[in-house]
Write a protein that holds these residues in place. Structure first.
Motif, PDB file in Angstrom:
ATOM      1  N   ARG A  99      29.919 -23.462   8.891  1.00 25.76           N
ATOM      2  CA  ARG A  99      29.883 -22.435   9.936  1.00 25.76           C
ATOM      3  C   ARG A  99      28.556 -22.431  10.687  1.00 25.76           C
ATOM      4  NH1 ARG A  99      31.984 -18.901   7.107  1.00 25.76           N
ATOM      5  NH2 ARG A  99      34.113 -19.269   7.889  1.00 25.76           N
ATOM      6  N   ALA A 100      27.462 -22.630   9.993  1.00 26.69           N
ATOM      7  CA  ALA A 100      26.160 -22.603  10.661  1.00 26.69           C
ATOM      8  C   ALA A 100      25.999 -23.734  11.681  1.00 26.69           C
ATOM      9  CB  ALA A 100      25.041 -22.686   9.617  1.00 26.69           C
ATOM     10  N   LEU A 101      26.748 -24.824  11.490  1.00 28.09           N
ATOM     11  CA  LEU A 101      26.632 -25.959  12.405  1.00 28.09           C
ATOM     12  C   LEU A 101      27.153 -25.609  13.797  1.00 28.09           C
ATOM     13  CD1 LEU A 101      27.896 -28.848  10.094  1.00 28.09           C
ATOM     14  CD2 LEU A 101      25.573 -27.976  10.382  1.00 28.09           C
ATOM     15  N   THR A 102      28.030 -24.632  13.896  1.00 27.87           N
ATOM     16  CA  THR A 102      28.636 -24.280  15.185  1.00 27.87           C
ATOM     17  C   THR A 102      27.784 -23.280  15.972  1.00 27.87           C
ATOM     18  OG1 THR A 102      29.920 -22.449  14.238  1.00 27.87           O
ATOM     19  CG2 THR A 102      30.910 -24.656  14.174  1.00 27.87           C
ATOM     20  N   GLU A 103      26.683 -22.821  15.383  1.00 26.90           N
ATOM     21  CA  GLU A 103      25.841 -21.809  16.029  1.00 26.90           C
ATOM     22  C   GLU A 103      24.655 -22.490  16.693  1.00 26.90           C
ATOM     23  OE1 GLU A 103      24.811 -19.268  12.826  1.00 26.90           O
ATOM     24  OE2 GLU A 103      26.856 -18.495  12.547  1.00 26.90           O
ATOM     25  N   GLY A 104      24.524 -22.305  18.004  1.00 28.93           N
ATOM     26  CA  GLY A 104      23.423 -22.929  18.725  1.00 28.93           C
ATOM     27  C   GLY A 104      23.936 -23.819  19.840  1.00 28.93           C
ATOM     28  N   PRO A 105      23.031 -24.448  20.585  1.00 30.06           N
ATOM     29  CA  PRO A 105      23.421 -25.301  21.712  1.00 30.06           C
ATOM     30  C   PRO A 105      24.303 -26.465  21.273  1.00 30.06           C
ATOM     31  CG  PRO A 105      21.073 -24.812  21.771  1.00 30.06           C
ATOM     32  CD  PRO A 105      21.564 -24.338  20.447  1.00 30.06           C
ATOM     33  N   VAL A 106      25.275 -26.781  22.129  1.00 30.62           N
ATOM     34  CA  VAL A 106      26.165 -27.908  21.831  1.00 30.62           C
ATOM     35  C   VAL A 106      25.382 -29.194  21.703  1.00 30.62           C
ATOM     36  CG1 VAL A 106      28.113 -29.271  22.725  1.00 30.62           C
ATOM     37  CG2 VAL A 106      28.083 -26.792  23.032  1.00 30.62           C
ATOM     38  N   ALA A 118      39.916 -30.286  22.522  1.00 35.38           N
ATOM     39  CA  ALA A 118      38.646 -29.603  22.807  1.00 35.38           C
ATOM     40  C   ALA A 118      38.108 -30.036  24.161  1.00 35.38           C
ATOM     41  CB  ALA A 118      37.632 -29.909  21.711  1.00 35.38           C
ATOM     42  N   ALA A 119      37.622 -29.069  24.933  1.00 34.22           N
ATOM     43  CA  ALA A 119      37.073 -29.356  26.258  1.00 34.22           C
ATOM     44  C   ALA A 119      35.690 -29.968  26.142  1.00 34.22           C
ATOM     45  CB  ALA A 119      37.022 -28.073  27.077  1.00 34.22           C
ATOM     46  N   GLU A 120      35.273 -30.623  27.199  1.00 35.64           N
ATOM     47  CA  GLU A 120      33.930 -31.220  27.243  1.00 35.64           C
ATOM     48  C   GLU A 120      32.860 -30.126  27.107  1.00 35.64           C
ATOM     49  OE1 GLU A 120      31.240 -33.422  30.644  1.00 35.64           O
ATOM     50  OE2 GLU A 120      33.345 -34.060  30.393  1.00 35.64           O
ATOM     51  N   GLY A 121      31.857 -30.396  26.265  1.00 36.65           N
ATOM     52  CA  GLY A 121      30.753 -29.457  26.097  1.00 36.65           C
ATOM     53  C   GLY A 121      31.084 -28.263  25.233  1.00 36.65           C
ATOM     54  N   THR A 122      31.997 -28.430  24.275  1.00 36.31           N
ATOM     55  CA  THR A 122      32.372 -27.323  23.392  1.00 36.31           C
ATOM     56  C   THR A 122      32.226 -27.725  21.937  1.00 36.31           C
ATOM     57  OG1 THR A 122      34.711 -27.986  23.366  1.00 36.31           O
ATOM     58  CG2 THR A 122      34.024 -26.413  25.064  1.00 36.31           C
ATOM     59  N   VAL A 123      32.060 -26.699  21.103  1.00 39.01           N
ATOM     60  CA  VAL A 123      31.999 -26.862  19.656  1.00 39.01           C
ATOM     61  C   VAL A 123      33.197 -26.140  19.063  1.00 39.01           C
ATOM     62  CG1 VAL A 123      30.716 -26.296  17.557  1.00 39.01           C
ATOM     63  CG2 VAL A 123      29.490 -27.085  19.575  1.00 39.01           C
ATOM     64  N   ILE A 124      33.818 -26.718  18.053  1.00 35.53           N
ATOM     65  CA  ILE A 124      34.956 -26.074  17.386  1.00 35.53           C
ATOM     66  C   ILE A 124      34.694 -25.987  15.893  1.00 35.53           C
ATOM     67  CG2 ILE A 124      36.578 -26.998  19.095  1.00 35.53           C
ATOM     68  CD1 ILE A 124      37.534 -28.896  16.784  1.00 35.53           C
ATOM     69  N   GLY A 125      35.400 -25.065  15.249  1.00 34.14           N
ATOM     70  CA  GLY A 125      35.368 -24.989  13.798  1.00 34.14           C
ATOM     71  C   GLY A 125      34.548 -23.832  13.266  1.00 34.14           C
ATOM     72  N   PRO A 126      34.525 -23.771  11.922  1.00 29.18           N
ATOM     73  CA  PRO A 126      35.261 -24.635  10.995  1.00 29.18           C
ATOM     74  C   PRO A 126      36.768 -24.358  11.054  1.00 29.18           C
ATOM     75  CG  PRO A 126      33.509 -23.441   9.869  1.00 29.18           C
ATOM     76  CD  PRO A 126      33.679 -22.801  11.206  1.00 29.18           C
ATOM     77  N   VAL A 127      37.558 -25.435  10.962  1.00 30.81           N
ATOM     78  CA  VAL A 127      39.012 -25.326  10.944  1.00 30.81           C
ATOM     79  C   VAL A 127      39.542 -26.142   9.771  1.00 30.81           C
ATOM     80  CG1 VAL A 127      39.223 -24.952  13.429  1.00 30.81           C
ATOM     81  CG2 VAL A 127      39.245 -27.292  12.526  1.00 30.81           C
ATOM     82  N   GLY A 151      40.423 -29.918   3.489  1.00 35.07           N
ATOM     83  CA  GLY A 151      39.087 -29.334   3.559  1.00 35.07           C
ATOM     84  C   GLY A 151      38.906 -28.635   4.893  1.00 35.07           C
ATOM     85  N   HIS A 152      37.720 -28.804   5.501  1.00 33.80           N
ATOM     86  CA  HIS A 152      37.446 -28.166   6.786  1.00 33.80           C
ATOM     87  C   HIS A 152      36.675 -29.116   7.683  1.00 33.80           C
ATOM     88  CE1 HIS A 152      38.411 -24.713   4.230  1.00 33.80           C
ATOM     89  NE2 HIS A 152      38.749 -24.104   5.353  1.00 33.80           N
ATOM     90  N   LEU A 153      36.694 -28.803   8.978  1.00 34.59           N
ATOM     91  CA  LEU A 153      36.030 -29.644   9.979  1.00 34.59           C
ATOM     92  C   LEU A 153      35.340 -28.765  11.000  1.00 34.59           C
ATOM     93  CD1 LEU A 153      37.393 -32.733  11.860  1.00 34.59           C
ATOM     94  CD2 LEU A 153      36.713 -30.724  13.192  1.00 34.59           C
ATOM     95  N   ALA A 154      34.140 -29.194  11.411  1.00 33.33           N
ATOM     96  CA  ALA A 154      33.439 -28.607  12.554  1.00 33.33           C
ATOM     97  C   ALA A 154      32.971 -29.768  13.414  1.00 33.33           C
ATOM     98  CB  ALA A 154      32.253 -27.765  12.096  1.00 33.33           C
ATOM     99  N   GLY A 155      33.066 -29.607  14.751  1.00 31.93           N
ATOM    100  CA  GLY A 155      32.707 -30.729  15.605  1.00 31.93           C
ATOM    101  C   GLY A 155      32.348 -30.315  17.008  1.00 31.93           C
ATOM    102  N   ALA A 156      31.799 -31.264  17.746  1.00 35.68           N
ATOM    103  CA  ALA A 156      31.414 -31.045  19.140  1.00 35.68           C
ATOM    104  C   ALA A 156      31.938 -32.197  19.974  1.00 35.68           C
ATOM    105  CB  ALA A 156      29.900 -30.958  19.275  1.00 35.68           C
ATOM    106  N   VAL A 157      32.477 -31.862  21.147  1.00 37.75           N
ATOM    107  CA  VAL A 157      32.903 -32.870  22.120  1.00 37.75           C
ATOM    108  C   VAL A 157      31.894 -32.858  23.254  1.00 37.75           C
ATOM    109  CG1 VAL A 157      34.687 -33.550  23.766  1.00 37.75           C
ATOM    110  CG2 VAL A 157      35.329 -32.674  21.512  1.00 37.75           C
TER     111      VAL A 157
END
Length: 351
Positions: free
Chosen positions: A246-253, A291-300, A305-311
């Motif tokens: 979850r912490a990975l999704t917080e902050g600038p893409v 996922a749109a360009e310049g977005t972060v998703i997750g955790p899903v 397990g779970h995934l968090a990512g950025a496009v």
């Protein structure tokens, strides 16, 4: 003296004609090749013979007993008085008839597609080649039979170069980088080198079917499904627990990759895995494909397990890029195969 109606007249002429057909059918069966790799030639001979005798509605059934390179045949003929006559011709392998035919030939089939059976022996060989972890095994078996149906009557066998290319592709997909590793894999899968060559030869012919969808069919599929062929540049992390991601999704893409690397250093042994790719959208994990360009998703949730990512970037498909056109060809081929499976008459005998 009165005529005996049981031995003269039109009915006798029909029966005499059918007797001639039976004699010809026996001669035909006796002359058919019995090697497994000559079955297509046998089918063609029967088709040619049957074309001159449409009233018989002749059908050839191939018996492919496991553990032998020989085949046997049944020839089914319509009788003029109704019903069907079956003629059998089995390879001379020294096995008593009672043992060889203790089970009806249909029991050797696991399924049929459009009336043509797929034997257990061929199915098992296909399963070995596909791998036991395949999640679409049933569909793959049906697809294999559909493609074999499409190949029937093919008289031009693949060249050695085509067979070698198919074998190389088989090894590449499985990471079999050398002869020793390939032989080891075959032994583990229960495939002999001869079975591997037969599989490679079939795949080489199937590659010709796939090639039909290159060029204009691929371009048409690309135009109709352009979103499936966008390129996405993405970074993602997978792990067993959502709270660790979850912490990975917080902050600038733009800083997602840096945060992910730092997390891997702080959480050793937690089974977090970092991935990065610039690839076609369908080749990314499902959660990232929309996922749109310049977005972060997750955790899903993802694969247990779970995934968090950025496009970071989404690039429209380039119709001149070889990778894009190859993917569009394969997708057009798969769409055709899916439609054939949807409309085919499929019967499962063992499942």
């Amino acid at each position: 003296m009165p005529t005996d109606q049981s031995t003269s007249g039109p009915a006798t002429a029909v029966r005499t004609s059918f007797a001639d057909d039976l004699a010809g059918a026996v001669a035909l069966l006796q002359g058919l090749p019995t090697a497994r790799d000559e079955v297509d030639e046998a089918r063609q001979r029967v088709r040619d013979w049957a074309a001159a005798r449409p009233h018989l509605r002749a059908q050839l059934v191939v018996d492919e007993p496991p553990g032998t390179t020989r085949v046997g045949y049944d020839l089914l003929l319509d009788h003029p008085d109704g019903g069907t006559v079956a003629l059998s011709a089995e390879a001379e392998d020294g096995v008593p008839w009672l043992v060889d035919h203790s089970t009806h030939w249909a029991a050797a089939n696991i399924l049929s597609v459009d009336g043509v059976g797929l034997s257990i022996a061929v199915a098992l060989s296909t399963i070995r080649a596909l791998g036991v972890r395949d999640q679409q095994l049933h569909e793959r078996l049906v697809d294999h039979r559909i493609l074999l149906n499409e190949l029937e009557g093919t008289l031009q066998w693949p060249t050695e170069a085509e067979i070698q290319a198919a074998a190389d592709e088989f090894r590449r997909r499985r990471g079999l980088t050398g002869k020793a590793r390939t032989l080891e894999w075959l032994a583990e899968a229960g495939m002999s080198p001869e079975m591997f060559r037969t599989h490679a030869r079939t795949q080489a012919i199937i590659a010709r079917i796939r090639a039909r969808f290159a060029g204009e069919p691929a371009r048409r599929h690309l135009a109709e499904h352009s979103e499936d062929f966008t390129m996405r540049r993405a970074v993602w992390v997978t792990g067993p627990r959502a709270d660790e991601l979850r912490a990975l999704t917080e902050g600038p893409v733009a800083d997602f990759a840096a945060r992910s690397l730092a997390a891997l250093e702080l959480l050793p042994g937690r089974r977090l895995q970092l991935h990065a790719a610039t690839t076609l959208t369908p080749r990314l994990p499902g959660p990232l494909r929309a996922a749109a360009e310049g977005t972060v998703i997750g955790p899903v949730p993802y694969e247990g397990g779970h995934l968090a990512g950025a496009v970071y970037e989404v690039v429209p498909p380039d119709p001149d890029a070889p990778e894009v056109m190859e993917a569009a060809r394969d997708a057009a081929f798969q769409a055709w195969l899916d439609e054939r499976r949807r409309t085919a008459e499929i019967r499962w005998f063992w499942l």
